[in-house]
Design a protein around this motif. Sequence first.
Motif, short mmCIF file in Angstrom:
data_model
loop_
_atom_site.label_atom_id
_atom_site.label_comp_id
_atom_site.label_asym_id
_atom_site.label_seq_id
_atom_site.Cartn_x
_atom_site.Cartn_y
_atom_site.Cartn_z
N VAL A 165 15.20 28.31 -62.37
CA VAL A 165 15.26 29.27 -63.47
C VAL A 165 15.45 30.65 -62.88
O VAL A 165 14.66 31.10 -62.04
N ARG A 166 16.49 31.35 -63.31
CA ARG A 166 16.78 32.68 -62.82
C ARG A 166 16.75 33.65 -64.00
O ARG A 166 17.11 33.30 -65.13
N THR A 167 16.31 34.87 -63.74
CA THR A 167 16.25 35.90 -64.78
C THR A 167 17.16 37.06 -64.42
O THR A 167 17.36 37.38 -63.25
N SER A 168 17.69 37.70 -65.44
CA SER A 168 18.58 38.85 -65.26
C SER A 168 18.27 39.86 -66.35
O SER A 168 18.36 39.54 -67.54
N GLY A 169 17.91 41.06 -65.94
CA GLY A 169 17.60 42.11 -66.90
C GLY A 169 16.89 43.26 -66.25
O GLY A 169 16.30 43.11 -65.17
#
Length: 696
Positions: A492-496
């Motif tokens: 799971v990767r997050t971007s923000g």
Amino acid sequence: MSSSPEPTPLWDLPEPKAEPARKAKPSRAKTASRRGAQNPAPENPVARIVVDIPLTHLDRTFDYRIPEKLHETAVPGCRVRVRFAGQLVDGYLVERADTTEFTGKLAYIDRVTSSEPVLPPALLTLCRSVADRYGGTLSDVLRLAIPSRHAKAEGEPPAEPAPTPEPPETTAWEKYQSGPAFLEAVAERRPANAVWQALPGEDWPRRLAEAAAVAASAGRGVVMVVPDHRDLTRLHDACVSLLGADSVVALIAGLGPAERYRRWLAVLRGAVRVVVGTRAAMFAPVADPGLFVVWDDGDDVHLDQHAPYPHVRDVLMDRAHAAKGSMLVAGFARTAEAQFLVESGWAQPLVAARPELRAAAPRVTPVGEDFDVARDEAAKAARLPSVAFEAARQSLAGGFPVLVQVPRRGYVPGLACGNCRTSAHCRRCAGPLSLPGGLIDGAPRPPACRWCGVPETNFHCAACGSVRLRAVVVGSKRTAEELGRAFSGFPVRTSGATEVLASVPGKPALVVCTPGAEPVAEGGYGAALLLDGWALLGRQDLRAGEETLRRWMAAAALVRPGTEGGRVFVGAEAGLSVVQALVRWDPGWHASLELAERRELGFPPAMRMASIEGTPDAVAGLLDDLALPESGEVLGPVPLGEVDEDGNAERERALVRVARPDGKALAAAVHAAAARRDARKASEPIRIQLDPLELI
């Protein structure tokens, strides 16, 4: 033995010689005057200077005399230093003349900071036009248009102009109706204006690079502006691969003063024809401009937050009109402003036929979730219905990543009462409560105030007394945590926020991001889950629907076509016009509805509007001094923020609107009122903005 001479009597001493009278020393002022005596330049000794002073009543040129020693270096467009009101200030020499209308004695220019003509006539005309359009001052626009000087970069020898490229292959534009005709007009140096609706999955940087190459092959300059550095990197790489590194320059604020000024000078001196960049590049002084492009004009970063608050789209339109060039407003979605250009006949739509659209678009499925259930933290399954859960699992099993868009960042950005849904606030400072995440001694952290940071261990609702809390909107980090448990075995990767990813590999993974931070996946995403749609649509903003559709389409455009299994699930009711526009992939239809509502309500772009913000006395004073045209109407003023017991607020805002033909008269009236206010030396600050993005 000798005797000492007898002393001479005093009456026999010779009289002392009178000392010659000393000449009085001249005063310091007269000495400085003789030392500073200068002769005027032999030709055109009068210089018209724009001084860098942000006062509206001084928004004009001032005449100075050019000394003989600066005759060669004081060229039109150069930077100078002059004495104004007893102080040395910066300025630009815009013109040299032989006579002046000033009847007094002209002061001399103090010095020429640089003889580089950084303000050519075309740029001066553009800046004056922008200032007049927004009711601002020329000095404010020049501060945005011309970067700070760097002496070392200025002293470097100019580069050789890039060679004229060959016309590129443009068969990909044949998918769009009127696309080949637009490029043909650009190649033949004929003005043409268009609004391009890119297909989902389109390699839009390559298409824009092809359009730029067409203009460059005709010997004309190109300016293309994108919202952020990720889009800029993609567009710059596409242009370099097609035109070569010597023909393209990227302008962005993060370059640093020296490199930015070096690249800007290369454009000014005609070394490159194609300029790509972010917002500040809209003023790039390309030679013989023939094509202006703005990508995703609905992004709010295209609006400059410095006075007079110009918008990239409007500035490039003015440039295209003045240079008799072409203008292209491009994006996956369409704004009401772009639709206004189409309906007025100023621009032609570049859209693909329905068969092409059906072949490229993903399959969009609305999964309407109830408002209350969507906000209930206990009903997590409602945020990810079974049909969307299964589509995500199939995409991961097929070897493709899954995009998950969440309207907010963080863990749980906001909390509300679990019984009556009243927003939860801190008992100490009335700030909003949120869950910080993490554990303390193995237990979840208690809610804490986002203003003062004090934990709230004994919450009681002020409205109903309940002790239960629920999430208003579950943020991206909390969503990533939930999805990680639901899809164990997949990364799971997050971007923000500060962790924005430019791209991700085309491997099975869950990519959780906030709107606008979607990374590009190699080969496209297998599915996209657009969660909590009500949070975007429920914002108190006139552009809420338009902005929501723009963000949804930007994410959905990264998904594989429906013919290849690409699926998009949007968490909103199917009957909403925004959802229907996404399902049908028809942003032009939704933009026409938005424009019709704006006309009915009397909001931009159907009308010109000015926003006036400040203290109540400042707003009232400016409104009393404002000479509006006949179509003028004042809305408000209304308080901004909280009010006291008497209904008074520290700041207020008033909206002034006029019919669109009276837009120039409104700008002139606002400018004149601000000038009279500055002349009176009013101390209370006030903010004036024409056609603001945020009205409600």
